[in-house]
Structures are given as structure tokens and as C-alpha cells.
Design a protein around this motif. Structure first.
Motif, PDB file in Angstrom:
ATOM      1  N   UNK A  80      -0.582   3.353 -13.078  1.00 22.37           N
ATOM      2  CA  UNK A  80      -1.689   2.471 -13.448  1.00 22.37           C
ATOM      3  C   UNK A  80      -1.507   1.943 -14.872  1.00 22.37           C
ATOM      4  N   UNK A  81      -1.952   0.744 -15.088  1.00 18.62           N
ATOM      5  CA  UNK A  81      -2.151   0.137 -16.414  1.00 18.62           C
ATOM      6  C   UNK A  81      -0.972  -0.692 -16.930  1.00 18.62           C
ATOM      7  N   UNK A  82       0.272  -0.292 -16.647  1.00 19.48           N
ATOM      8  CA  UNK A  82       1.403  -1.118 -17.067  1.00 19.48           C
ATOM      9  C   UNK A  82       1.948  -0.836 -18.447  1.00 19.48           C
ATOM     10  N   UNK A  83       2.079   0.447 -18.801  1.00 21.57           N
ATOM     11  CA  UNK A  83       2.684   0.781 -20.093  1.00 21.57           C
ATOM     12  C   UNK A  83       4.198   0.562 -20.047  1.00 21.57           C
ATOM     13  N   UNK A  84       4.725   0.175 -21.204  1.00 22.09           N
ATOM     14  CA  UNK A  84       6.152  -0.139 -21.308  1.00 22.09           C
ATOM     15  C   UNK A  84       7.027   1.088 -21.035  1.00 22.09           C
ATOM     16  N   UNK A  85       6.532   2.281 -21.369  1.00 20.80           N
ATOM     17  CA  UNK A  85       7.388   3.462 -21.179  1.00 20.80           C
ATOM     18  C   UNK A  85       7.640   3.766 -19.696  1.00 20.80           C
ATOM     19  N   UNK A  86       6.841   3.173 -18.828  1.00 26.28           N
ATOM     20  CA  UNK A  86       7.090   3.318 -17.385  1.00 26.28           C
ATOM     21  C   UNK A  86       8.405   2.606 -17.025  1.00 26.28           C
ATOM     22  N   UNK A  87       8.648   1.481 -17.687  1.00 26.66           N
ATOM     23  CA  UNK A  87       9.920   0.781 -17.484  1.00 26.66           C
ATOM     24  C   UNK A  87      11.054   1.467 -18.253  1.00 26.66           C
ATOM     25  N   UNK A  88      10.841   1.709 -19.540  1.00 23.36           N
ATOM     26  CA  UNK A  88      11.952   2.197 -20.378  1.00 23.36           C
ATOM     27  C   UNK A  88      12.338   3.631 -20.031  1.00 23.36           C
ATOM     28  N   UNK A  89      11.366   4.497 -19.776  1.00 28.65           N
ATOM     29  CA  UNK A  89      11.676   5.896 -19.455  1.00 28.65           C
ATOM     30  C   UNK A  89      11.621   6.189 -17.960  1.00 28.65           C
ATOM     31  N   UNK A  90      10.677   5.576 -17.267  1.00 27.12           N
ATOM     32  CA  UNK A  90      10.459   5.916 -15.856  1.00 27.12           C
ATOM     33  C   UNK A  90      11.500   5.296 -14.931  1.00 27.12           C
ATOM     34  N   UNK A  91      11.810   4.017 -15.138  1.00 28.87           N
ATOM     35  CA  UNK A  91      12.673   3.303 -14.183  1.00 28.87           C
ATOM     36  C   UNK A  91      14.061   3.951 -14.027  1.00 28.87           C
TER      37      UNK A  91
END
Ligand code: ZN
Length: 273
Positions: A101-112
């Protein structure tokens, strides 16, 4: 200038003592319950675990959680999950359908990169009015953590997320509490956020997630899923926990909130039946 938060330690230092005690107490209660819970036969169904962030110090735990899920089922995307539910067919397999939820950048940089390493795809629900926002004054309306700044994805981040095979859905434009709005206001949030996503990303925005997520408190159980359907969405995600089985309602998706630090015993408790 406010420095963006990179670690969960830094982020959670702002939680008050009461919140921390509560989560400790809950953890102990879960351990106690698991001692008496019979390890039932694995029932088929879809689980929708969700997170908000993958901070730098959460990467290893996030990967551990995904590997736990991989040992206990198969990852599927939202289109597949919703089609399975809508089919009314019996769901024999055990599936995990992931979202943030929400769209934080760390979801892309760390999560992906971690999702990629385990072969999982995930949904990000964007609150489109905050995409690319970094002004602490404007972010104050979003989360109440004083001067903490968490970086949000901008549209090019969201494109990179899609290019990696993941999905994007709507979380309203202003992270609105739908229950506080008249029907017209809900319709406007549903339509505007969908239009933002479709115009900026060139995709169909088919999936919606209600901010805060509790029926009766944050959205109207009868009205808002219907308005989402009328606006052209195919699913409505909530913050209510549970397993979705045969003929589960795509317009009341049950999801299990997780912090990366939640241990395997908590995964077993929340996702294991
Ligand atoms: Zn949210």
C-alpha cells in the motif's frame, strides 16, 4: 532539509511506547496460541499478504518471508486471483497474492530485487496525489510521524515497477478515508486516481484498495465496493484478515498485513491454515 528515512529502526523509533508494547503482547499471544492450535490439513485458497515498506534493514526478513510463502504455496497476480474467485470454482491450490500500500520508493529499490530473486510478482497501490511528493509539509497529511520523510515512487519509478512485471492499482488520490466522504466524493477519488494511473502509465487500472481498510470505520461496506465496481474496477481490497476460498468476493478482498520482522511463527499463525 529533512533526510529520508532508510531504516525501520529509524521509522519505528517514532512509535510510542504503548504501540510497541501492544505488538510485543500480540507476539507473545500468538506464540501461546500456536502451542494449542492443531496443525490442520492444508486448505486450498488465496492469501493476500501486504506490506507498506521494505526499509534497508528489512531486506533479509522480507526475503525470509517470501521464501516461507514459496515453501507453502504458489505466487499469483491479482488478475489471476480475481479470475479464480469470480469463477466460483473450488480452489485446490494454496496461493499467495502480494501487495504494497501507498507506493513508497523502497518497495521498488529494496523490494523488487528480492521479489525477482524468488520469482514473485506484486501489486503496488498508489495514492496518486502523493506520487513523487517529497515536500514534508504536504506529506504531513499522509502520515503522522513528525518530521520523518519517506520517499514516494514517482511516475518513472512506477514505470520501472511495471517493466519488472509487477502491477499497479489505485489507493485513491489523497489517501482518503472513504467513510468520511459523501458518495460524490468517493466517486471522484475512484475516478481521478484511476485516470491518473492510466494517463501516466498507459495501463488499465483495474484494482482498488481502500485506505486504512476497515469496513464501517474507513469505508462503507455496502456503498463503496459498489461504487468501485461502477467506476470500472474489478476488485476492492480491504485490511480485514483471512483466507479467500471458493466464491470469495473480489469486492471485499481479505488481506493480511505484515511487517518484515514478523517471524515464521507469525506467518504460520496468520497465513498457515
Ligand atoms: Zn495506505
Amino acid at each position: 532539509m529533512t533526510q529520508p528515512v532508510r531504516s525501520f529502526a529509524q521509522f519505528s523509533a517514532h512509535e510510542d511506547a504503548k504501540t510497541r508494547l501492544r505488538s510485543l503482547a500480540r507476539d507473545l499471544a500468538i506464540r501461546a496460541l500456536l502451542l494449542t492450535k492443531r496443525p490442520g490439513r492444508a486448505a486450498g485458497g488465496i492469501r493476500f499478504p501486504f506490506w507498506h515498506h521494505v526499509f534497508d534493514d528489512e531486506r533479509a526478513d522480507f526475503e525470509r518471508q517470501l521464501r516461507w510463502m514459496k515453501r507453502h504455496g504458489d505466487f499469483i497476480g491479482f488478475d489471476q486471483a480475481v479470475a479464480l474467485l469470480a469463477s466460483g470454482d473450488k480452489i485446490d491450490g494454496r496461493y499467495f497474492c502480494l501487495s504494497f500500500d501507498d507506493g513508497f520508493k523502497n518497495v521498488l529499490s529494496n523490494g523488487a530485487p528480492i521479489l525477482d530473486a524468488v520469482g514473485a510478482k506484486a501489486m503496488v497501490y498508489l495514492a496518486t496525489g502523493y506520487v513523487g511528493e517529497s515536500d514534508p509539509a504536504k506529506l504531513k497529511g499522509f502520515y503522522d510521524h513528525g518530521q520523518l520523510l519517506i520517499e514516494f515512487m514517482d511516475w518513472s519509478d512506477a514505470k520501472a515497477w511495471l517493466a519488472a512485471g509487477h502491477e499497479v492499482g489505485s489507493h485513491t488520490r489523497k489517501h482518503a478515508c472513504l467513510a468520511a466522504l459523501e458518495a460524490g466524493g468517493v466517486r471522484a477519488e475512484l475516478a481521478a486516481s484511476k485516470a491518473d494511473i492510466e494517463a501516466n502509465l498507459g495501463i488499465d487500472c483495474r484494482h482498488f484498495c481502500a485506505p486504512f481498510g476497515v469496513a464501517g470505520t474507513h469505508f462503507d461496506r455496502l456503498r463503496d465496493p459498489r461504487l468501485a465496481r461502477d467506476a470500472g474496477y474489478e476488485s476492492f481490497a480491504t485490511g480485514h484478515r483471512g483466507r479467500m476460498g471458493q466464491s470469495g468476493d473480489p469486492f471485499f478482498l481479505l488481506r493480511d498485513h505484515l511487517l518484515a520482522k514478523a517471524g515464521d511463527h507469525q506467518l504460520r499463525y496468520f497465513l498457515g491454515d
